[in-house]
Design an enzyme around this catalytic site. Structure first.
Site, PDB file in Angstrom:
ATOM      1  N   ALA A   1      72.175  43.675   8.792  1.00 33.72           N
ATOM      2  CA  ALA A   1      72.739  42.393   9.304  1.00 33.72           C
ATOM      3  C   ALA A   1      72.191  42.682  10.930  1.00 33.72           C
ATOM      4  O   ALA A   1      72.681  43.399  11.604  1.00 33.72           O
ATOM      5  CB  ALA A   1      74.217  42.192   9.278  1.00 33.72           C
ATOM      6  N   GLY A   2      71.882  41.362  11.560  1.00 32.41           N
ATOM      7  CA  GLY A   2      71.637  41.508  12.967  1.00 32.41           C
ATOM      8  C   GLY A   2      70.366  41.707  13.465  1.00 32.41           C
ATOM      9  O   GLY A   2      69.824  41.334  14.632  1.00 32.41           O
TER      10      GLY A   2
ATOM     11  N   GLY B   1      72.717  36.853  10.809  1.00 34.55           N
ATOM     12  CA  GLY B   1      71.990  35.718  11.125  1.00 34.55           C
ATOM     13  C   GLY B   1      71.896  35.574  12.476  1.00 34.55           C
ATOM     14  O   GLY B   1      71.186  34.353  12.962  1.00 34.55           O
TER      15      GLY B   1
ATOM     16  N   ASN C   1      67.288  39.856   6.046  1.00 32.26           N
ATOM     17  CA  ASN C   1      67.016  38.657   5.441  1.00 32.26           C
ATOM     18  C   ASN C   1      66.428  37.740   6.249  1.00 32.26           C
ATOM     19  O   ASN C   1      65.008  37.282   6.406  1.00 32.26           O
ATOM     20  CB  ASN C   1      68.052  38.372   4.844  1.00 32.26           C
ATOM     21  CG  ASN C   1      67.803  37.246   3.666  1.00 32.26           C
ATOM     22  OD1 ASN C   1      66.822  36.177   3.706  1.00 32.26           O
ATOM     23  ND2 ASN C   1      68.796  37.066   2.692  1.00 32.26           N
ATOM     24  N   SER C   2      67.315  37.223   7.241  1.00 29.38           N
ATOM     25  CA  SER C   2      67.037  36.130   8.097  1.00 29.38           C
ATOM     26  C   SER C   2      65.809  36.236   9.016  1.00 29.38           C
ATOM     27  O   SER C   2      65.244  35.432   9.250  1.00 29.38           O
ATOM     28  CB  SER C   2      68.276  35.600   8.936  1.00 29.38           C
ATOM     29  OG  SER C   2      69.420  35.495   8.354  1.00 29.38           O
TER      30      SER C   2
ATOM     31  N   LYS D   1      75.599  46.404  -3.409  1.00 33.52           N
ATOM     32  CA  LYS D   1      75.949  46.015  -1.858  1.00 33.52           C
ATOM     33  C   LYS D   1      77.234  45.469  -1.824  1.00 33.52           C
ATOM     34  O   LYS D   1      77.223  44.111  -2.126  1.00 33.52           O
ATOM     35  CB  LYS D   1      74.985  45.099  -1.099  1.00 33.52           C
ATOM     36  CG  LYS D   1      75.222  44.555   0.090  1.00 33.52           C
ATOM     37  CD  LYS D   1      74.143  44.099   1.015  1.00 33.52           C
ATOM     38  CE  LYS D   1      74.899  43.267   2.242  1.00 33.52           C
ATOM     39  NZ  LYS D   1      73.949  42.622   3.056  1.00 33.52           N
TER      40      LYS D   1
END
Lengths: 264, 264, 264, 264
Positions: free
Chosen positions: C189-190, C162, C211-212, C101
């Site tokens: 992301a997001g 995040g 992830n977050s 990645k």
């Protein structure tokens, strides 16, 4: 090019509130700068017996007289039809107008209109000869019923009072517009900035009523002027025929070697 | 109160395109009605050798001269840095200006700028003394790089050319504004209606460049005027300090028995 | 029914990060609950010489081995192509995989990819035999260039890392999907909540990397499970053919006296 | 983990309609695949005297019996309180249940509930011992009044029936949720795709009622299964505590040389 309120033609599509300003002087300047020709005021602001209240009313009355602004008393703060009806009568006596912005609040949290009490008060007041401008939610059936009762002007909200969230549900507002082509439709409550007001007129609304967006701006007088331009922009845009939205890009570069006037 | 383009102060925050109008006469009236003092035009419209093309350029030059409008040649239709650089030089010779709206299209479907070729062309043209107004996507890093190369003006898109979709990603546009406080930022492409233009200025953008929204309106001249009001509304709104958006309703009705000037 | 990553078929469309969890034990349970078969990890987490770092890598390696999860090392924290290339080589040596990645951050505020450095690093690493999964913005031309360089998988963002803002620009994401039908597209992301992940798959995306949204949930393990259901919902929805959106209401009440199977 | 409908605990949060399917067989498979344990049906579908109608009811009754699905008769197509009350009584006799999805349509265009007639019918039917699940607009005061009349379940719309527009006004829906914490709240009408259903549960809604989104999908059975996963995703997400949305990016890359479990 004008807004029709029960047969009276109003040049500005902006209606403005008179509360929450830093001072009466700034309020006065802001109202004038806005170009609004209709000014709402609340009888609940001050008890009529109290001198301060009377002074404000005289102040607003004088401002209205000097600048050819019409007063639109409102029933802000009323929570039942009965309360609103009583206040409406006091208001008519005091301000000598049949116009009334009818508010009957149904919830302390979002300060939205109570549709049931609103209809009840509307019926009673129309029977008493009032010309009602009801503040209501963006519910088509409610608007239709108000219209059927005789409301020539209907004022659905954009979003809750004082939130400045703008048009929360453009689909509902557009539906009301298309289903009630004869009504004078004014977006009332929730306007936060001039682009919101322009959007309302672009949707075909006849006017916008606001208070906080001007009164709570850092510079209320400049913001009032901004809204006066916004109303002109929105009115003209609606008349000029907005281009259709498209899904894919279209070059604005004309094709080479095509005469200018045939290029698309 | 003015837009700064490489040290030149421009009174109107609107920049307007000259393609796609029903006729040259309507184009001229629309440009004048818009109040724009910067007018883009494409060299690719006509081959320079061809007489029709020269007539258009003379026509636009004359319009510019008579109304104190500055010409902003663009490289619309270019797909590589080399092609854009060549066209830029021809354009400078022809129109006697170092200003250039730099477009390097990277995709036939959404007609978006090619970030790589755009940077390449920008570097080359700045080295050649041009003052570049790059048309770019709403990519902060790309904008930062353009700024670092010497672009005092940067023009991210609102949405694809000719779609009229307005500001697709206000978050990105606001981020670019907050991260590049010194740059002159102009929203270019995708504006569909005056409320979009007001929104761009409310976000703190310095200007708006558009073409289809006016040229494809049912009445381009009236729409041009609508946009001129929109620019005034947006500029004033941004200066006047927009009220903060709130999650819960706040009465604009003052509390009973509180002096007016203390009511919040 | 599976996600193709450089010829390897992966049963789950969810790729999951391994940072920010309350504890390694919760991380492990969450990863297992998510059903993800690809797990990203950052070499920058710990200096390789430091024992704690090695312990984490061994921990993750063991988790991967026991649960048939593939490791996807990332270059999070790198700000230049050179830095990313160096880290990529260390990573390949350590984790024995050509997958990478590729992140090259271009701004400290929105942590977005730097399109220029990303392309540069991608080219260098593909030449070195890596199979690149680039983290990029939702810029079609950038995605096209990555694809042309040999990226079979491309990972545009939904919104900044995040933030949990979900799909800020569905139009851009849909355009990338329709223009790159052969690429494996993963939103990276997001993502803030399961409905965001479902929306990405409904748009035709092949996968979601997050992830977050799991690690920062009040209960990461339960949220991981929620996302595993979301992936199944989204995949099936995309295959089942979503009903077209309509502008006006359509009764789902059948017409009276019409046989059931003919009612529409 | 279950949905409470007047004291009955239902394992699935999905309630499904039985109209508009390509065939009875596909309807049956879709209902089973959806996992729904409540199935709405319209008495207006067929005149009771007509044999075809009776066959359908028997068919649905048998499906319900075999799969432990509860029948929820509705008054779709009714335009007045009186009409709805009459139909409700017929329905109770026929299906032997006090449950009733109460619909009183107030407009032929957006097929929205008539708030006034709805309240009138609700009152009458509760007095007659019915357990009402009213289909209503997202008007907090209307919902509050329905609750005060005794409705333990309230079903505001997401958008007009059959449009598939999803949650038009999440702010209104969230407000209703926070103001009526004790009510069982079900989003009814307007759901177009599984992400809409997940979003409703993420907002804290207890359930979702839909029909067109499944019946009009290209593959209704697969879409029904997609929604069953969506309900699990949404329920778990709501329980797991969604991460807060943030305005600026936050690295999910841990800081170098910080032990894993302390990295944030």
């Amino acid at each position: 090019m004008s807004l029709s309120v029960y047969g009276t033609e109003i040049d500005s599509r902006l209606l403005i509130g008179t509360a929450l300003y830093p001072s009466p002087a700034i309020m006065q300047q802001a109202v004038i700068a806005s170009g609004a020709q209709v000014m709402t005021l609340s009888l609940k602001r001050q008890a009529p017996a109290e001198q301060g209240g009377q002074m404000i009313w005289q102040y607003l009355q004088q401002l209205a007289d000097e600048h050819q602004i019409k007063l639109l008393p409102n029933t802000a703060g009323c929570k039942t039809a009965n309360e609103a009806v009583t206040l409406a009568h006091m208001s008519r006596e005091l301000f000598q107008t049949n116009w009334l912005k009818l508010e009957v609040i149904g919830d302390d949290y979002n300060l939205q209109p109570d549709p049931i009490e609103l209809l009840k008060a509307t019926k009673a007041l129309i029977d008493d000869g009032f010309q009602i401008l009801p503040y209501c939610t963006d519910d088509l059936v409610l608007c239709q019923r108000l219209y059927d009762l005789g409301c020539e002007v209907i004022m659905p909200w954009a979003s809750p009072i004082g939130t400045g969230k703008g048009l929360m549900n453009p689909y509902n507002l557009a539906t009301i517009r298309s289903r009630l082509p004869q009504a004078t439709l004014i977006v009332d409550a929730g306007i936060g900035k001039p682009s919101d007001a322009v959007q309302a007129l672009e949707l075909g609304y006849d006017g916008v009523l606001l208070n906080s967006a001007v009164a709570l701006a850092s510079d209320p007088v400049a913001m009032a002027k901004a809204f006066s331009y916004a109303m002109q922009a929105g009115e003209l845009a609606q008349q000029a025929g907005i281009m259709p939205e498209r899904q894919t890009a279209q070059p604005s570069t004309p094709t080479l070697d095509t005469p200018f006037w045939h290029q698309t």
